[in-house]
Each structure stands twice: as C-alpha cells, then as structure tokens.
Design a protein around this motif. Structure first.
Motif, PDB file in Angstrom:
ATOM      1  N   VAL A  77      -8.047 121.434  76.040  1.00 28.81           N
ATOM      2  CA  VAL A  77      -7.154 122.438  75.461  1.00 28.81           C
ATOM      3  C   VAL A  77      -6.968 123.539  76.511  1.00 28.81           C
ATOM      4  O   VAL A  77      -7.921 123.964  77.152  1.00 28.81           O
ATOM      5  N   ARG A  78      -5.710 123.936  76.695  1.00 23.39           N
ATOM      6  CA  ARG A  78      -5.371 124.958  77.674  1.00 23.39           C
ATOM      7  C   ARG A  78      -4.756 126.146  76.954  1.00 23.39           C
ATOM      8  O   ARG A  78      -3.871 125.996  76.119  1.00 23.39           O
ATOM      9  N   GLU A  79      -5.219 127.334  77.302  1.00 20.07           N
ATOM     10  CA  GLU A  79      -4.707 128.587  76.749  1.00 20.07           C
ATOM     11  C   GLU A  79      -3.771 129.186  77.793  1.00 20.07           C
ATOM     12  O   GLU A  79      -4.188 129.539  78.887  1.00 20.07           O
ATOM     13  N   VAL A  80      -2.487 129.264  77.463  1.00 21.62           N
ATOM     14  CA  VAL A  80      -1.480 129.751  78.409  1.00 21.62           C
ATOM     15  C   VAL A  80      -1.017 131.134  77.967  1.00 21.62           C
ATOM     16  O   VAL A  80      -0.457 131.295  76.883  1.00 21.62           O
ATOM     17  N   VAL A  89       0.886 140.580  89.444  1.00 20.02           N
ATOM     18  CA  VAL A  89      -0.220 140.472  88.504  1.00 20.02           C
ATOM     19  C   VAL A  89      -0.740 139.033  88.541  1.00 20.02           C
ATOM     20  O   VAL A  89       0.030 138.082  88.500  1.00 20.02           O
ATOM     21  N   MET A  90      -2.053 138.894  88.644  1.00 15.83           N
ATOM     22  CA  MET A  90      -2.640 137.561  88.579  1.00 15.83           C
ATOM     23  C   MET A  90      -2.959 137.241  87.120  1.00 15.83           C
ATOM     24  O   MET A  90      -3.579 138.036  86.421  1.00 15.83           O
ATOM     25  N   GLN A  91      -2.513 136.077  86.671  1.00 11.53           N
ATOM     26  CA  GLN A  91      -2.785 135.655  85.312  1.00 11.53           C
ATOM     27  C   GLN A  91      -3.620 134.381  85.344  1.00 11.53           C
ATOM     28  O   GLN A  91      -3.472 133.557  86.243  1.00 11.53           O
ATOM     29  N   LEU A  92      -4.472 134.229  84.360  1.00 11.30           N
ATOM     30  CA  LEU A  92      -5.331 133.060  84.259  1.00 11.30           C
ATOM     31  C   LEU A  92      -4.969 132.262  83.016  1.00 11.30           C
ATOM     32  O   LEU A  92      -4.741 132.824  81.951  1.00 11.30           O
TER      33      LEU A  92
END
Length: 103
Positions: A77-80, A89-92
C-alpha cells in the motif's frame, strides 16, 4: 483458504491534507498480480482524519493454489500526498509492504 476475503483498516492521521491510498498484491518475485488475489479498491482518497477499509479478495483461481502448504504473496500500500503549493519542496510517498501467506 476458507475465507473469501479479508479486510484491512487504514487511517489518515493528517489534520490538514487528504491522501491517496494505492494498494496491490505481488508474487514472491515482486511482480504485480491480478489473480488469484485482488485488492479492492485499488486506489482511494482518504480525507484528513479519515478512515477507510481495503479488502483482499480471493478469486475463483485461488482454488488452484496448493492446499497442503502456504503460498507467499506481498501486500503493498502506497500513501501518495497531494501536490505542494510551494516551490522547492521535497515530498515523500510512504510505501508499506507486508508479507501475506495464503493457507
């Protein structure tokens, strides 16, 4: 093996941002599969502080899996996160992989 599906609860602990939750099943080689197990829904939106459920359903092909031993799969499962309004801005995107045994 006797169950037709299992349910997993997911939550969005963020107080301000909605997230997309994308789920899928992989075989032991790490390839995405669409049978004998399937994730429903494969993609969903979770509102801030929201809760939802992901189901792993067994298709009729599951009867062809070995009944005398376990078969290993991987549930992912991936949380986007949503796109940021600010520049630079760096997003994870968090990705969770769980070993899943079919018995």
């Amino acid at each position: 093996g006797s169950e037709k599906s299992i349910a997993l609860n997911i939550t969005n602990d963020s107080t301000t941002m909605p997230y997309l939750a994308q789920g899928w099943i992989e075989d032991e080689q790490g390839k995405k599969i669409s049978s004998p197990l399937v994730v429903v829904p494969p993609l969903q939106r979770l509102e801030p502080q929201g809760k939802s459920m992901i189901r792993i359903n067994a298709l009729p092909d599951a009867a062809s899996l070995p009944q005398d031993r376990e078969t290993v799969f991987y549930f992912s499962v991936r949380e986007v996160p949503p796109k940021s309004d600010r520049p630079n801005v760096m997003q994870l995107a968090l990705h969770t992989k769980i070993k899943l045994f079919y018995r």
